[in-house]
Enzyme design. Structure first.
Site, PDB file in Angstrom:
ATOM      1  N   ASP A  88     129.639 -24.363  51.398  1.00 39.05           N
ATOM      2  CA  ASP A  88     130.842 -24.191  52.196  1.00 39.05           C
ATOM      3  C   ASP A  88     131.936 -23.718  51.246  1.00 39.05           C
ATOM      4  O   ASP A  88     131.809 -23.863  50.029  1.00 39.05           O
ATOM      5  CB  ASP A  88     131.225 -25.533  52.842  1.00 39.05           C
ATOM      6  CG  ASP A  88     132.332 -25.376  53.887  1.00 39.05           C
ATOM      7  OD1 ASP A  88     132.742 -24.226  54.138  1.00 39.05           O
ATOM      8  OD2 ASP A  88     132.780 -26.399  54.429  1.00 39.05           O
ATOM      9  N   ASP A 146     129.310 -31.637  51.895  1.00 32.71           N
ATOM     10  CA  ASP A 146     129.896 -32.971  51.788  1.00 32.71           C
ATOM     11  C   ASP A 146     130.267 -33.567  53.137  1.00 32.71           C
ATOM     12  O   ASP A 146     130.907 -34.613  53.210  1.00 32.71           O
ATOM     13  CB  ASP A 146     131.142 -32.937  50.897  1.00 32.71           C
ATOM     14  CG  ASP A 146     132.225 -31.997  51.435  1.00 32.71           C
ATOM     15  OD1 ASP A 146     132.006 -31.362  52.495  1.00 32.71           O
ATOM     16  OD2 ASP A 146     133.289 -31.891  50.806  1.00 32.71           O
ATOM     17  N   ASP A 184     126.081 -32.192  57.269  1.00 35.93           N
ATOM     18  CA  ASP A 184     125.364 -31.482  56.200  1.00 35.93           C
ATOM     19  C   ASP A 184     124.082 -32.170  55.771  1.00 35.93           C
ATOM     20  O   ASP A 184     123.296 -31.598  55.013  1.00 35.93           O
ATOM     21  CB  ASP A 184     126.280 -31.324  54.967  1.00 35.93           C
ATOM     22  CG  ASP A 184     127.398 -30.317  55.193  1.00 35.93           C
ATOM     23  OD1 ASP A 184     127.182 -29.387  55.996  1.00 35.93           O
ATOM     24  OD2 ASP A 184     128.464 -30.462  54.589  1.00 35.93           O
ATOM     25  N   ASN A 212      91.119 -26.749  19.711  1.00 42.83           N
ATOM     26  CA  ASN A 212      90.430 -27.737  18.873  1.00 42.83           C
ATOM     27  C   ASN A 212      89.268 -28.396  19.609  1.00 42.83           C
ATOM     28  O   ASN A 212      88.173 -28.551  19.074  1.00 42.83           O
ATOM     29  CB  ASN A 212      91.413 -28.819  18.410  1.00 42.83           C
ATOM     30  CG  ASN A 212      92.344 -28.318  17.324  1.00 42.83           C
ATOM     31  OD1 ASN A 212      92.113 -27.276  16.726  1.00 42.83           O
ATOM     32  ND2 ASN A 212      93.413 -29.063  17.067  1.00 42.83           N
ATOM     33  N   ASN A 253      94.485 -36.965  19.022  1.00 45.34           N
ATOM     34  CA  ASN A 253      95.293 -36.793  20.235  1.00 45.34           C
ATOM     35  C   ASN A 253      96.621 -37.542  20.139  1.00 45.34           C
ATOM     36  O   ASN A 253      97.684 -37.033  20.483  1.00 45.34           O
ATOM     37  CB  ASN A 253      94.492 -37.290  21.444  1.00 45.34           C
ATOM     38  CG  ASN A 253      95.053 -36.783  22.753  1.00 45.34           C
ATOM     39  OD1 ASN A 253      95.449 -35.629  22.841  1.00 45.34           O
ATOM     40  ND2 ASN A 253      95.086 -37.638  23.758  1.00 45.34           N
TER      41      ASN A 253
END
Length: 842
Positions: free
Chosen positions: A328, A589, A593, A657, A682
């Site tokens: 808006d 707001d 809305d 890997n 890991n």
């Protein structure tokens, strides 16, 4: 214990007050605190202790991790205690790291959310005061007005023109009217007109209510608990899920194939099974949930410093990916401070009577306070006659007008002001400057001509009308007819001084601004030209109503301003823009809305918004300013970029890997790495990534919206994974042909090289630009350096024995240096080629 009031809609307020030991004058502070201890906070969340435990258990939810734990326990049962304990300790450490990071992120977000708490007006100690919604308890008396959320299941004590949105419970899109009273015990939920339910909100009117149930005891609490309602997935969440499925498929195939081949080659079955599972864990980015949580929480804290509060963490990436922002104009594009230009009669001359009547309407209305009424009150002189309010018909978005019936000793009349077309529709006469009344049809064309001229000049125009009425009864909606048109109120809200610069910044960031406003097309077009849209494309609500979704999808992308838009059309506009392939943000707001905020990829509201808008929003701005939004978008993009760095690491070095180990296990007479060594690899390669949230981000990564692209990740994984494997096999060759390494020496040498290369490759793949032009953040560099030094030193420490490592000749470290240097240099060259190809294919 919950009060034993099962069917409170069938009881009088006095009966309920007696049962709850309260009164219509409200609770005392001491009583309210005692009830808060008894019933708990008024929310639907589980306790922090419970959620922490669930979060910790969630670290073990991966089927592969659970299988690995089971296999380790089986290994322990067969006598391999040391290996099993080491595997379990590594899994526990990895899981604890994930838990610690996610818990810290969750706590940080909770602190930020306290900055935008929803509050309500409660009568305590006989006086009204504002309290957070979580502090509401059974027995509280709450005052409601337009835009307020209902704080708990409640009984209406008294109300005035109260209309409630109960779509959550009834599915009805239209507001329902509510009144005080007593209803039969068997009245169904949708017909309980004297009851308000948590999860609904006030569309218009006022009320005083008595709260009966709060939190999980409410109807809404039961629904959410039963259905476990979750917000819809963001684009990033969908991408992460698809990425997980892709890794799962690759992992499953590798596990089955490698285990089967190792068994065929007569290697120990349990060791082969553990190796396969450990390999699967190595392929799985175990810390990804924690890395994402930490990145999001870090982004949320950074955004809070820019006065942008994140209510839903997962929306941050969508915020950064957003390419269309719908908003808006009031308070965002304009100052949000309405100024009254003039009060005019039907001929366009200044009219004191129009101003006085508008002032009475604005000052005496008791519903939702708004900037227009405040501006009218600011310039309207006090009435010399002390009028009082007899009744009020609040503003709503269907009628688009507000009526106040005012009374004095000798006078009683209803004054209505609102949208000009709405006012003209209920008038049959117009008052001339002389006081003469004439049929409105005689002046309708002149009135509309004035309206168009004023609108084209950028002024909003309201109509004012009145009607004489009697004191003997209150004015009703049905009587809003045959009224007398009095004149216009003209007002304007000038654009902000820096708004053109802010819009330009958004445009440079790849975000297109589209205005959605209820103002007429002429006013909206005038404002658009002032803020830098030379030839704005305008689409009106009437035109939208006549369009199919397909047509709106095509036209909406090209439109700059959606004008004269009705509340229910906002949601449709956003849906069509999303269907066209855009990531859409909506900034609102107002009371109407909320549906659009829910529908948008990113719902944005402001701290001064009505409760229902803040509740629906993903992000809340402490300042209603486009410049603040730009800062938030940049942080959202940084968060996305840093999360993707971990993905790239997991899909390059890790994949390479693990793929290399899988291949090596086919021609070696022993396992290239033991299961516990794979898990340690890991864990150590993941450790530096925990600092990735603080890493620097290149300008190229934040200059435009980026979206999740699984095909791009697959190509990256294939190309950089294969490069990693090439240097892995070079390492194998050095170990076997030059160093003549035995089983333990091979495993030690391969472990050191794989961790060092995986840790250092992150510094390359973290950026599209060359390493020297994009240096890593301080903490990432420190963490990487520490891991590299620790891994090099590990074979010389007492920990080497339990993990199956041995000391390797120092000259091998020279070979590692050469291999890693070649790998890093090749990755830099390949990275340049890869991104050039990606750019050419766009």
């Amino acid at each position: 214990m919950e009060p034993s009031i099962e069917k409170f809609w069938n009881l009088t307020a006095a009966d309920i007050c007696k049962t709850l030991s309260c009164s219509e004058k409200g609770l005392s502070a001491a009583d309210a605190n005692a009830r808060l201890q008894q019933y708990g906070p008024n929310n639907l969340r589980v306790s922090s202790r419970s959620s922490a435990f669930v979060l910790f258990l969630g670290q073990f939810k991966s089927p592969i991790t659970l299988l690995l734990i089971a296999a380790a326990l089986l290994s322990m049962g067969l006598g391999a205690y040391t290996d099993a304990v080491i595997i379990l300790i590594i899994i526990l450490i990895s899981s604890f790291l994930g838990f610690w990071q996610e818990k810290g992120a969750a706590n940080a977000v909770q602190e930020l959310l306290k900055m935008v708490q929803i509050r309500c007006r409660i009568v305590r100690e006989g006086a009204e005061s504002e309290w957070p919604l979580e502090k509401v308890v059974p027995g509280d008396v709450v005052i409601l007005s337009a835009g307020d959320v209902i704080p708990g299941d409640s009984l209406i004590l008294d109300s005035r023109e109260l209309f409630i949105d109960e779509a959550t419970f009834t599915g009805e899109t239209y507001p329902v009217e509510k009144n005080a009273g007593v209803l039969p015990a068997d009245t169904p939920l949708s017909k309980r007109s004297n009851t308000l339910l948590m999860g609904s909100h006030v569309i218009s009117g006022r009320a005083r209510i008595l709260v009966i149930r709060t939190g999980k005891s409410t109807e809404f609490g039961k629904i959410s608990d039963r259905l476990r309602i979750r917000p819809s997935e963001t684009d990033f969440e969908k991408g992460i899920r698809r990425f997980g499925y892709m890794l799962m498929e690759i992992t499953l195939i590798l596990v089955i194939v490698i285990f089967a081949i190792n068994v065929v080659l007569h290697k120990p079955a349990l060791d082969s099974f553990l190796f396969s599972l450990a390999l699967a864990v190595g392929l799985t980015p175990q810390l990804l949930p924690a890395i994402i949580s930490v990145n999001l929480a870090t982004g949320a804290r950074a955004m809070a410093r820019k006065k942008v509060i994140v209510r839903r963490l997962s929306s941050i990436e969508n915020f950064g990916s957003m390419n269309i922002l719908c908003s808006d104009k009031t308070g965002t594009i304009t100052e949000g401070k309405v100024t009254i230009k003039d009060a005019l009669d039907i001929n366009g001359a200044h009219s004191e009577k129009t101003l006085r009547f508008a002032g009475l309407n604005a000052s005496l209305q008791q519903g939702f306070r708004n900037p227009i009424d405040e501006a009218i009150c600011g310039i309207c002189p006090a009435s010399p006659i002390p009028f009082t309010v007899q009744c009020e018909i609040p503003y709503d978005f269907i009628r688009k007008r507000l009526t106040v019936q005012v009374s004095h000793e000798k006078e009683n009349f209803a004054i209505t002001k609102g949208a000009l077309n709405s006012i003209l529709g209920i008038c049959d006469r117009a008052e001339m400057e002389t006081g003469e009344l004439i049929p409105i049809a005689a002046k309708q064309t002149a009135i509309l001509d004035q309206y168009r001229q004023l609108s084209a000049a950028g002024y909003r125009v309201l109509g004012v009308c009145y009607k004489n009425s009697g004191k003997e009864h209150d004015f009703t909606r049905e009587e809003e007819t045959n009224m007398i048109f009095l004149g216009f109120i003209t007002l304007f809200d000038p654009p902000k001084k820096d708004v053109q610069e802010a819009i330009g910044t958004l445009k440079n960031l790849g975000v297109v601004l589209k205005l959605i406003t209820g103002d007429n097309a002429l006013v909206a077009g005038s404002i658009a030209r002032e803020i830098g849209f030379p030839n704005p494309v305008v689409l009106t609500g009437t035109q939208i109503r006549q369009m199919s979704d397909g047509a709106l999808m095509q036209q909406g992308v090209r439109t700059d301003i959606f004008a004269e838009v009705e509340p229910n059309q906002k949601e449709r506009i956003i849906l069509c823009l999303k269907k066209a392939g855009n990531v859409v943000g909506f900034m609102g707001d107002g009371i109407n809305d909320a549906p659009a905020l829910h529908t948008a990829d990113v719902g944005i509201s402001v701290d001064s918004a009505v409760d229902v808008a803040k509740e629906a929003a993903d992000i809340v701005l402490l300042d209603k300013d486009l410049a603040v939004l730009s800062d938030g978008i940049l942080i959202g993009r940084k968060t996305f970029a840093n999360t993707m760095k971990y993905i790239f690491m997991a899909t390059s070095a890790n994949f390479g890997n693990m793929f290399s180990m899988a291949g090596a296990s086919l021609f070696l007479s022993f396992l290239p790495l033991l299961p516990k060594q794979i898990l340690l690899t890991n864990l150590l390669t993941d450790f530096p990534e925990m600092t990735i949230a603080t890493d620097r981000v290149d300008t190229a990564s934040v200059s435009k919206p980026h979206r999740w692209d699984l095909r791009f990740i697959q190509r990256f994984m294939l190309i950089f994974g294969l490069l990693s494997s090439v240097f892995d096999y070079l390492t194998f060759a050095v170990l076997l042909l030059i160093m003549k390494a035995d089983e333990k020496a091979f495993q030690t040498g391969w472990f050191v090289e794989s961790v060092v290369s995986a840790a250092l490759i992150v510094l390359v793949v973290r950026s599209r630009t060359p390493f020297l032009k994009s240096l890593p953040g301080k903490y990432l560099l420190i963490a990487t350096s520490l891991i590299v030094l620790a891994v090099i030193a590990l074979p010389f420490t007492p920990l080497a024995g339990p993990f199956g490592f041995v000391r390797i000749p120092l000259r091998f470290y020279g070979w590692i240096l050469l291999i890693v240097a070649g790998y890093i240099s090749s990755a830099e060259v390949l990275k340049g080629w890869f991104y050039r190809r990606v750019q050419q294919n766009k």
